[in-house]
Scaffold this motif. Structure first.
Motif, mmCIF file in Angstrom:
data_model
loop_
_atom_site.group_PDB
_atom_site.id
_atom_site.type_symbol
_atom_site.label_atom_id
_atom_site.label_comp_id
_atom_site.label_asym_id
_atom_site.label_seq_id
_atom_site.Cartn_x
_atom_site.Cartn_y
_atom_site.Cartn_z
ATOM 1 N N ASN A 119 34.611 51.844 42.023
ATOM 2 C CA ASN A 119 34.664 50.493 42.561
ATOM 3 C C ASN A 119 36.069 49.926 42.546
ATOM 4 O O ASN A 119 36.991 50.488 41.954
ATOM 5 C CB ASN A 119 33.711 49.568 41.792
ATOM 6 N N ARG A 120 36.210 48.779 43.214
ATOM 7 C CA ARG A 120 37.394 47.932 43.140
ATOM 8 C C ARG A 120 36.904 46.492 43.052
ATOM 9 O O ARG A 120 35.852 46.161 43.611
ATOM 10 C CB ARG A 120 38.324 48.159 44.331
ATOM 11 N N LEU A 121 37.668 45.652 42.371
ATOM 12 C CA LEU A 121 37.213 44.303 42.053
ATOM 13 C C LEU A 121 38.150 43.240 42.627
ATOM 14 O O LEU A 121 39.300 43.509 42.953
ATOM 15 C CB LEU A 121 37.114 44.118 40.538
ATOM 16 N N LEU A 122 37.613 42.010 42.698
ATOM 17 C CA LEU A 122 38.388 40.848 43.123
ATOM 18 C C LEU A 122 37.923 39.644 42.319
ATOM 19 O O LEU A 122 36.724 39.354 42.268
ATOM 20 C CB LEU A 122 38.193 40.575 44.619
ATOM 21 N N SER A 123 38.857 38.945 41.701
ATOM 22 C CA SER A 123 38.514 37.730 40.964
ATOM 23 C C SER A 123 38.014 36.650 41.915
ATOM 24 O O SER A 123 38.607 36.408 42.976
ATOM 25 C CB SER A 123 39.744 37.216 40.210
ATOM 26 N N LEU A 124 36.933 35.984 41.521
ATOM 27 C CA LEU A 124 36.434 34.811 42.242
ATOM 28 C C LEU A 124 36.523 33.576 41.346
ATOM 29 O O LEU A 124 35.761 32.629 41.501
ATOM 30 C CB LEU A 124 34.990 35.034 42.698
ATOM 31 N N GLY A 125 37.461 33.612 40.413
ATOM 32 C CA GLY A 125 37.598 32.511 39.478
ATOM 33 C C GLY A 125 37.577 33.019 38.053
ATOM 34 O O GLY A 125 37.592 34.226 37.798
#
Length: 228
Positions: free
Chosen positions: A55-61
Motif C-alpha cells: 500500500n501507499r498512504l495519504l494523511s487526511l488530518g
C-alpha cells in the motif's frame, strides 16, 4: 447474586473513522492516477506479508488517512482470502480501469466487544503487524467487505503511535461520505451498534439495484470525490 459485568460496561467504547480504503490492480499505476487526481504525493510503499498486499498512504488530518492498496505481485500467499475483496472477480473488475473506493476502516478501543455485539458479521479478528505497527482487525472469512464496504472494517491499534503521526500533512482533509443502499435502515442500525451513527449519509435505492458509496476529500486543488 450479582451478574458479572459485561465488557461493554467495563470499557467505555469509542469508534471513529480511521481510514478510507482505495483499491487498485497495480500499485504504481494506481498511485500515479491518484496523485494526479488529488494533486499531492502519497507515502512510500508499505507491505502486509500475511495478506500478500502492499500500500501507499495519504494523511487526511491528524487522526485519519487514505490507504491505496493492491495485491503485491512479489508477496507471498495470504493466510486467508485477501481483505477488502481483492481476490474476488467483482472487486477486480471494478478496479480494472482506475482505483475505486472499496470501503472504510473504523478505529475502536473495544474490537472484541463490538464484534460480538454485531453477531460476528464482521468476521474474525486477526493480529497483523508491519514494522513497529501492530493492530487487530476484523476480516470476513471470504475477505469481502460487509454490505459492499458500507459497513466498516474494525481496527484496534495495539501501539501508542498512529500512522498519521508519521505521514506528511499535505493539507488534505476528509469531508464526508455518502452511500445508497436498498435498505438504509439496516445500515443505520448496524452503524449504530458500532457507535458510528451519522458517519455515513445514507439514501435509498430501488430493491436489487445494488449499493454505491463515495467519499469527499478536500485538497489544495478543491474537493475531490472518490467513488466505489
Amino acid at each position: 447474586m450479582i451478574a458479572p459485568e459485561s465488557p461493554e460496561s467495563i470499557i467505555h467504547t469509542t469508534s471513529t473513522l480511521d481510514h478510507l480504503v482505495i483499491g487498485c490492480t497495480d500499485l504504481a499505476r494506481g498511485a500515479a492516477w491518484l496523485e494526479r487526481f488529488l494533486g499531492v504525493k502519497l507515502s512510500d510503499i508499505g507491505t502486509h506479508e500475511r495478506m500478500g498486499t502492499h500500500n501507499r498512504l495519504l494523511s487526511l488530518g491528524p487522526d485519519c488517512f487514505l490507504e491505496l492498496i493492491a495485491i503485491d505481485p512479489g508477496g507471498g500467499k495470504p493466510f486467508m482470502p485477501r481483505w477488502f475483496g481483492l481476490d474476488t472477480i467483482d472487486v477486480q473488475e471494478r478496479i480494472a480501469q482506475k482505483p475505486r473506493l472499496l470501503g472504510w476502516v473504523a478505529r475502536t478501543n473495544n474490537i472484541d466487544g463490538l464484534s460480538e455485539k454485531t453477531g460476528g458479521i464482521l468476521g474474525g479478528t486477526h493480529a497483523i503487524a508491519r514494522g513497529d505497527f501492530k493492530w487487530r482487525i476484523t476480516i470476513p472469512d471470504d475477505g469481502y467487505p460487509v454490505e459492499a464496504g458500507l459497513i466498516p472494517t474494525l481496527i484496534q491499534w495495539d501501539v501508542p503511535i498512529h500512522p498519521c503521526q508519521r505521514l506528511v500533512d499535505q493539507q488534505c482533509r476528509f469531508e464526508w461520505m455518502e452511500a445508497a443502499h436498498p435498505n438504509p435502515a439496516k445500515i443505520r442500525y448496524l452503524l449504530g451498534e458500532l457507535r458510528l451513527e451519522n458517519t455515513l449519509i445514507l439514501t435509498a435505492t430501488p430493491p436489487y439495484s445494488g449499493m454505491t458509496m463515495c467519499a469527499y476529500i478536500r485538497t489544495p486543488n478543491g474537493v475531490k470525490t472518490l467513488m466505489s
